[in-house]
Design an enzyme around this catalytic site. Structure first.
Site, mmCIF file in Angstrom:
data_model
loop_
_atom_site.group_PDB
_atom_site.id
_atom_site.type_symbol
_atom_site.label_atom_id
_atom_site.label_comp_id
_atom_site.label_asym_id
_atom_site.label_seq_id
_atom_site.Cartn_x
_atom_site.Cartn_y
_atom_site.Cartn_z
ATOM 1 C CB CYS A 60 -5.314 -15.953 16.247
ATOM 2 S SG CYS A 60 -4.733 -15.183 14.725
ATOM 3 N NE ARG B 76 5.032 2.261 6.495
ATOM 4 C CZ ARG B 76 4.802 3.825 5.886
ATOM 5 N NH1 ARG B 76 5.264 3.847 4.851
ATOM 6 N NH2 ARG B 76 3.700 4.175 5.735
ATOM 7 N NE ARG C 259 -4.556 -7.882 8.700
ATOM 8 C CZ ARG C 259 -4.198 -7.984 8.892
ATOM 9 N NH1 ARG C 259 -3.346 -9.077 9.543
ATOM 10 N NH2 ARG C 259 -2.742 -6.668 9.156
ATOM 11 C CE LYS D 189 -1.552 1.433 10.654
ATOM 12 N NZ LYS D 189 -0.707 0.320 9.249
ATOM 13 C CG ASP E 232 -5.824 1.504 8.099
ATOM 14 O OD1 ASP E 232 -5.614 2.100 7.329
ATOM 15 O OD2 ASP E 232 -5.563 0.399 8.860
ATOM 16 C CB CYS F 148 -9.413 -10.275 14.699
ATOM 17 S SG CYS F 148 -8.909 -10.169 13.094
ATOM 18 N NE ARG G 27 -3.327 0.505 1.869
ATOM 19 C CZ ARG G 27 -3.985 -0.761 2.583
ATOM 20 N NH1 ARG G 27 -4.275 -0.803 4.210
ATOM 21 N NH2 ARG G 27 -4.730 -1.360 1.693
ATOM 22 C CE1 TYR G 28 0.853 3.948 4.285
ATOM 23 C CE2 TYR G 28 0.702 2.761 5.024
ATOM 24 C CZ TYR G 28 0.147 3.313 5.360
ATOM 25 O OH TYR G 28 -0.756 3.776 6.297
ATOM 26 C CG ASP H 27 -10.519 -1.290 10.684
ATOM 27 O OD1 ASP H 27 -10.457 -0.028 10.632
ATOM 28 O OD2 ASP H 27 -9.979 -1.671 10.475
ATOM 29 C CB CYS I 243 -9.116 -10.410 18.719
ATOM 30 S SG CYS I 243 -7.039 -11.053 18.825
HETATM 31 C C1 LIG Z 1 -0.328 -0.446 8.699
HETATM 32 C C2 LIG Z 1 0.086 -0.705 7.351
HETATM 33 C C3 LIG Z 1 1.566 -0.918 7.781
HETATM 34 C C4 LIG Z 1 2.904 -0.107 8.205
HETATM 35 O O1 LIG Z 1 2.171 1.045 8.621
HETATM 36 P P1 LIG Z 1 3.301 2.105 9.375
HETATM 37 O O2 LIG Z 1 2.487 4.027 9.177
HETATM 38 O O3 LIG Z 1 4.622 2.175 9.083
HETATM 39 O O4 LIG Z 1 3.228 1.913 10.717
HETATM 40 C C5 LIG Z 1 2.184 -0.934 5.610
HETATM 41 N N1 LIG Z 1 1.428 -1.700 4.985
HETATM 42 C C6 LIG Z 1 -0.178 -1.567 5.948
HETATM 43 C C7 LIG Z 1 -1.314 -2.313 4.497
HETATM 44 C C8 LIG Z 1 -0.550 -1.766 7.116
HETATM 45 O O5 LIG Z 1 -2.092 -1.800 6.911
HETATM 46 S S1 SF4 Z 2 -6.369 -8.989 16.134
HETATM 47 FE FE1 SF4 Z 2 -7.325 -10.693 15.170
HETATM 48 S S2 SF4 Z 2 -5.301 -11.189 13.712
HETATM 49 FE FE2 SF4 Z 2 -4.668 -10.368 15.938
HETATM 50 S S3 SF4 Z 2 -4.719 -12.127 17.555
HETATM 51 FE FE3 SF4 Z 2 -6.773 -11.334 17.505
HETATM 52 S S4 SF4 Z 2 -8.124 -12.818 16.216
HETATM 53 FE FE4 SF4 Z 2 -5.302 -12.774 15.379
#
Ligand SMILES: *Cc1c(COP(=O)(O)O)cnc(C)c1O
Ligand code: SF4
Length: 454
Positions: free
Chosen positions: A151, A142, A160, A363, A356, A158, A138-139, A319, A155
């Site tokens: 996991c 990174r 995801r 973010k 996000d 979560c 995305r960025y 989210d 959670c």
């Molecule tokens: C959060 C995130 C990152 C890292 O973001 P930072 O602001 O550098 O911590 C990188 N890729 C994705 C897809 C993310 O959601």
């Molecule tokens: S937030 Fe989601 S991915 Fe992270 S530990 Fe909890 S269940 Fe696992």
């Protein structure tokens, strides 16, 4: 304190119940309370004895649900699986469990089945921004790299949820290799974020292999791991694990404490091990209704974190993933929390509050306003106490503007970055002719095109 006592007694119930549940031959060979305590602190035992059904939860905690509720809970966990480590379950305060922050994060709520009109399956477009399965790019510099989909605990909040625990998503070795290949082929990637699921659910050797492969890539300057294990299964942070991690510096770790009660002595021990291994620790907490939507709780949490050498990094707005509507707060609550932190406590105990962006925008930081007004030569600011102050701008400051031609620039910089400014950064550039950013399909501009075509 009351909480500690009830935690202790609950732990006892859980241990004894589980002893009954796992009366395997090998287990019977070992006897005595010492064995029980040793087992309790053995992460494999914790995983083997994780609570995965409503029935097991009732048995372990002596909390009972009505038949009607039981049915609804069963339905909920068919969609979103249940798994709680006995350790985390032991932190639930039984007396008032319905309002308990630990219970709420761990135990299903039939409200998870409510799909509200703003819910989305993949609100952050992690799949759409994915050049190869498991990688979200995305960025510019990174990537997010999903290396596990298991996991220690699922959670309830979560983001995801639709993925974790789903056997269709388990990353294969080939998939991980493809991810590594993608990173190797893209020299702009200098930071890799291992997440999941939880990377610490992988065996030490497997994680060691992934980290070794990433270390071999010259342009990867830093690797970070995102893990909730220090919170839900601190015993997984073994001496062997930290010894292995130490080989892979610079390695950072972000965890997810959401409530001060999660910082138990076991968790603190795990954090100490990680910090002693030279791993900079950060915390990414999620703002959750009924769990952490309180300035006092947040202040306590962040102060307790820094005491354990964990730097609060992000506070996430919840989210728009499916099944989370009962956890969401207003953004105003987050701003109120930030107002109560900035200036009121150590700067390094203040996380950055972010939303996000739904749709994959990344973010977006959100803060209370500190700039009250502005003139040509003065800025009016206010502080956390409400004191209003004036900053006089320098009279002789000669503005320099970055136009990416470093050879002609003062201050001298040798770090010529081939990145060209984008977005608002581009608008600020002196040499760039762009005067506005216009959304695709803007009607006014379309009209203009039509008129000029006539
Ligand atoms: C959060 C995130 C990152 C890292 O973001 P930072 O602001 O550098 O911590 C990188 N890729 C994705 C897809 C993310 O959601
Ligand atoms: S937030 Fe989601 S991915 Fe992270 S530990 Fe909890 S269940 Fe696992």
């Amino acid at each position: 304190m009351k909480s500690r006592n009830s935690g202790e007694s609950l732990r006892k119930v859980i241990v004894e119940e589980n002893v009954n549940l796992v009366r395997s031959k090998s287990f019977l060979k070992r006897v005595g309370t010492k064995t029980i305590l040793d087992d309790w602190k053995d992460y494999r035992w914790q995983l083997k004895n994780s609570i995965r059904t409503i029935e097991a939860f009732e048995k372990a905690t002596e909390i009972r649900f009505s038949d009607e509720e039981y049915g609804k809970l069963e339905k909920t966990i068919q969609k979103f699986p249940l798994s709680i480590t006995p350790y985390y379950a032991s932190l639930i305060e039984k007396e008032n469990y319905r309002n308990d922050p630990i219970f709420k994060q761990a135990f299903p709520d039939p409200a998870e089945l409510i799909i509200s009109k703003c819910d989305m399956k993949d609100p952050l477009h992690e799949d759409k921004d994915s050049p190869t399965k498991g990688i979200t790019h995305r960025y510019p510099d990174r990537v997010l790299f999903l290396v596990s989909n298991c996991c220690a605990m699922y959670c309830r909040h979560c983001t995801r949820k639709r993925k974790v625990g789903d056997p269709d998503y388990i990353p294969s070795r080939e998939q991980i290799l493809a991810g590594i290949r993608y990173i190797r082929k893209n020299p702009q990637i200098r930071d890799v974020l291992l997440s999941g699921g939880d990377p610490f659910m992988l065996p030490d050797e497997y994680l060691d292999w992934i980290l070794t492969e990433l270390n071999r890539i010259k342009h990867v300057e830093v690797v970070r791991i995102g893990s909730r294990i220090p919170v839900v299964l601190p015993f997984r942070i073994t001496k062997e694990l930290t010894k292995m991690l130490k080989k892979h510096h610079p390695l950072w770790l972000n965890t997810q404490f959401n409530h001060p009660r999660e910082l138990t002595s076991d968790s603190q021990e795990a954090l100490k091990r990680l910090a002693d291994a030279g791993i900079p620790l950060g915390n990414q907490s999620v703002l959750l209704a009924g769990v952490s939507d309180c300035p006092q709780i947040m202040k306590k949490l962040n102060q307790k974190l820094v005491k354990n050498r964990v730097r609060p990094y992000y506070l996430f707005q919840c989210d728009l993933s499916e099944g989370l509507s009962h956890f969401r707060t207003s953004i105003g609550k987050g701003v109120e929390i930030m107002e109560s932190l900035v200036g009121h406590t150590s700067g390094f105990a203040v996380p950055r509050y972010v939303v996000d962006a739904p749709g994959g925008g990344g973010k977006i930081p959100v803060m209370p306003n500190y700039i009250i007004s502005w003139s040509t030569n003065k800025v009016i600011l206010r502080n956390y106490e409400g004191v209003i102050t004036t900053y006089s701008e320098p009279e002789n400051y000669k503005a320099t503007s970055c136009n990416n031609s470093c050879d002609k620039c003062t201050p001298k910089s040798d770090f010529k970055d081939n990145d060209h400014p984008t977005g608002v950064e581009k608008l600020l550039t002196e040499d760039d002719r762009t005067i506005s950013l216009v959304p695709d399909g803007n009607l006014r501009l379309k009209r203009r095109e039509k008129t000029s075509n006539k």
